[in-house]
Design a protein around this motif. Structure first.
Motif, PDB file in Angstrom:
ATOM      1  N   GLY A  15       0.793  -1.218   0.000  1.00 47.56           N
ATOM      2  CA  GLY A  15       0.000   0.000   0.000  1.00 47.56           C
ATOM      3  C   GLY A  15       0.824   1.265   0.000  1.00 47.56           C
ATOM      4  O   GLY A  15       0.283   2.357  -0.205  1.00 47.56           O
ATOM      5  N   SER A  17       4.367   3.722  -1.101  1.00 52.78           N
ATOM      6  CA  SER A  17       4.872   4.319  -2.339  1.00 52.78           C
ATOM      7  C   SER A  17       6.388   4.434  -2.308  1.00 52.78           C
ATOM      8  O   SER A  17       6.995   4.542  -1.231  1.00 52.78           O
ATOM      9  CB  SER A  17       4.276   5.724  -2.537  1.00 52.78           C
ATOM     10  OG  SER A  17       2.871   5.680  -2.646  1.00 52.78           O
ATOM     11  N   ARG A  67      -1.233   2.860 -11.226  1.00 53.18           N
ATOM     12  CA  ARG A  67      -0.471   2.876  -9.969  1.00 53.18           C
ATOM     13  C   ARG A  67       0.917   3.496 -10.152  1.00 53.18           C
ATOM     14  O   ARG A  67       1.428   4.137  -9.231  1.00 53.18           O
ATOM     15  CB  ARG A  67      -0.299   1.449  -9.437  1.00 53.18           C
ATOM     16  CG  ARG A  67      -1.587   0.737  -9.142  1.00 53.18           C
ATOM     17  CD  ARG A  67      -1.330  -0.575  -8.398  1.00 53.18           C
ATOM     18  NE  ARG A  67      -0.529  -1.518  -9.168  1.00 53.18           N
ATOM     19  CZ  ARG A  67       0.617  -2.056  -8.747  1.00 53.18           C
ATOM     20  NH1 ARG A  67       1.113  -1.745  -7.562  1.00 53.18           N
ATOM     21  NH2 ARG A  67       1.265  -2.931  -9.502  1.00 53.18           N
ATOM     22  N   ASN A  84       2.946   3.784  -6.694  1.00 52.08           N
ATOM     23  CA  ASN A  84       1.967   3.902  -5.628  1.00 52.08           C
ATOM     24  C   ASN A  84       1.215   2.590  -5.451  1.00 52.08           C
ATOM     25  O   ASN A  84       1.232   1.733  -6.339  1.00 52.08           O
ATOM     26  CB  ASN A  84       0.983   5.029  -5.928  1.00 52.08           C
ATOM     27  CG  ASN A  84       1.646   6.372  -6.081  1.00 52.08           C
ATOM     28  OD1 ASN A  84       2.614   6.687  -5.372  1.00 52.08           O
ATOM     29  ND2 ASN A  84       1.155   7.188  -6.996  1.00 52.08           N
ATOM     30  N   SER A  85       0.551   2.463  -4.338  1.00 48.40           N
ATOM     31  CA  SER A  85      -0.253   1.262  -4.047  1.00 48.40           C
ATOM     32  C   SER A  85       0.535  -0.009  -4.313  1.00 48.40           C
ATOM     33  O   SER A  85       0.064  -0.940  -4.953  1.00 48.40           O
ATOM     34  CB  SER A  85      -1.538   1.279  -4.891  1.00 48.40           C
ATOM     35  OG  SER A  85      -2.305   2.429  -4.624  1.00 48.40           O
ATOM     36  N   ASN A  87       2.303  -3.559  -3.975  1.00 51.18           N
ATOM     37  CA  ASN A  87       1.928  -4.844  -3.402  1.00 51.18           C
ATOM     38  C   ASN A  87       3.106  -5.811  -3.505  1.00 51.18           C
ATOM     39  O   ASN A  87       4.076  -5.542  -4.233  1.00 51.18           O
ATOM     40  CB  ASN A  87       0.666  -5.393  -4.083  1.00 51.18           C
ATOM     41  CG  ASN A  87       0.854  -5.579  -5.567  1.00 51.18           C
ATOM     42  OD1 ASN A  87       1.694  -6.369  -5.989  1.00 51.18           O
ATOM     43  ND2 ASN A  87       0.077  -4.866  -6.366  1.00 51.18           N
TER      44      ASN A  87
END
Length: 122
Positions: A15, A17, A67, A84-85, A87
């Motif tokens: 989650g 960055s 993302r 970003n985001s 995983n």
């Protein structure tokens, strides 16, 4: 001779960055398109994002669309990858590359950086 030096990798929680940077030798931007690739353990190196320097056009692999964002700064001769985001599936060594055309294949690029590790914990 084109030189590419990546920085900005590290460990981040899911989650979160990170922003990667690829510093290039001075004349790269006027001659080459730039791309980011990544390689996870046991997997082939894959295209992540690219930017055509003369056109400004960008391209992304499907798993990172929305993302990640690739941008460049002509004044600093640096290309960035804002991620970003994140995983755990994004965990890999990320490489910067320069080539004559923006194509999603490793063989399309003549010059490579040394890579920077990105690790995303769950």
């Amino acid at each position: 001779q084109v030189q590419l030096v990546e920085s900005g990798g590290g460990l981040v929680q899911a989650g979160g960055s990170l922003r990667l940077a690829c510093a290039t030798s001075g004349r790269t931007f006027s001659r080459y398109s730039m791309a980011w690739f990544r390689q996870a353990p046991g997997k082939e190196r894959e295209f992540v994002a690219g930017i055509g320097w003369s056109t400004g056009m960008t391209s992304y692999t499907g798993s990172v669309k929305g993302r990640f964002a690739i941008t460049g700064d002509n004044a600093k001769s640096t290309v960035y990858l804002q991620m970003n985001s994140l995983n755990p599936e994004d965990t890999a060594v990320y490489y910067c590359a320069a080539g004559r055309a923006m194509v999603p294949r490793t063989e399309g690029y003549e010059y490579w950086g040394q890579g920077t590790q990105v690790t995303v914990s769950s």
